[in-house]
Design a protein around this motif. Sequence first.
Motif, mmCIF file in Angstrom:
data_model
loop_
_atom_site.group_PDB
_atom_site.id
_atom_site.type_symbol
_atom_site.label_atom_id
_atom_site.label_comp_id
_atom_site.label_asym_id
_atom_site.label_seq_id
_atom_site.Cartn_x
_atom_site.Cartn_y
_atom_site.Cartn_z
ATOM 1 N N LEU A 102 8.169 -0.058 9.059
ATOM 2 C CA LEU A 102 7.448 -1.242 8.604
ATOM 3 C C LEU A 102 6.041 -0.880 8.140
ATOM 4 O O LEU A 102 5.592 -1.341 7.082
ATOM 5 C CB LEU A 102 7.387 -2.281 9.722
ATOM 6 N N VAL A 103 5.342 -0.047 8.893
ATOM 7 C CA VAL A 103 3.987 0.374 8.502
ATOM 8 C C VAL A 103 4.029 1.140 7.177
ATOM 9 O O VAL A 103 3.208 0.898 6.280
ATOM 10 C CB VAL A 103 3.340 1.224 9.619
ATOM 11 N N LEU A 104 4.996 2.052 7.025
ATOM 12 C CA LEU A 104 5.114 2.806 5.770
ATOM 13 C C LEU A 104 5.420 1.881 4.593
ATOM 14 O O LEU A 104 4.871 2.063 3.498
ATOM 15 C CB LEU A 104 6.179 3.890 5.894
ATOM 16 N N ALA A 105 6.266 0.888 4.809
ATOM 17 C CA ALA A 105 6.582 -0.069 3.742
ATOM 18 C C ALA A 105 5.346 -0.872 3.365
ATOM 19 O O ALA A 105 5.084 -1.103 2.169
ATOM 20 C CB ALA A 105 7.716 -0.987 4.171
ATOM 21 N N LEU A 106 4.563 -1.288 4.349
ATOM 22 C CA LEU A 106 3.330 -2.037 4.053
ATOM 23 C C LEU A 106 2.312 -1.169 3.322
ATOM 24 O O LEU A 106 1.636 -1.637 2.396
ATOM 25 C CB LEU A 106 2.728 -2.587 5.349
ATOM 26 N N VAL A 107 2.194 0.091 3.707
ATOM 27 C CA VAL A 107 1.277 1.006 3.014
ATOM 28 C C VAL A 107 1.729 1.211 1.575
ATOM 29 O O VAL A 107 0.912 1.184 0.645
ATOM 30 C CB VAL A 107 1.166 2.347 3.776
ATOM 31 N N ALA A 108 3.042 1.397 1.361
ATOM 32 C CA ALA A 108 3.558 1.575 0.001
ATOM 33 C C ALA A 108 3.321 0.323 -0.833
ATOM 34 O O ALA A 108 2.921 0.404 -1.997
ATOM 35 C CB ALA A 108 5.050 1.919 0.048
#
Length: 145
Positions: A102-108
């Motif tokens: 989820l954090v990686l998706a939000l950063v992307a």
Amino acid sequence: MRYAVVNQGTVALRASAAVRADSRFGGPDASTAPGDALEVLPGGRREVTARVPGVWPLGPFGVETVVRGAVPDGGPDVAAPADVPLSGTTWALPLPHLLLLLVLALVAWAARRALRARRARLDRLIERARAEGRAEALAAPGRTS
């Protein structure tokens, strides 16, 4: 896994259980040895929570438990009850992995939005520079057509 051991008889029992879990999406199968015997009095009920180490949290798991009852030593001469098999499905969610995803998706998503905003700003600046250049070329003295 949680389950209840209920003694519907008239004699105290010692119950122990072995649990086996198998992942449906890969990962190792795991099992526990029969746990500590717990005493269940006649008409009694004991809630048991069993943990199966070594299971990868990858979603649904088939779980099989075999509860074995025995009459305690020194008890009446009564035949032990038959083993009771239990089976079901439980979910093991990889919460740390899901949070990281989820954090990686939000950063992307944030990076893509920032790049789009930067591109839009650059396009506006280039268009303004072109407009200013046209305006200067048209307003320049001595322009020949």
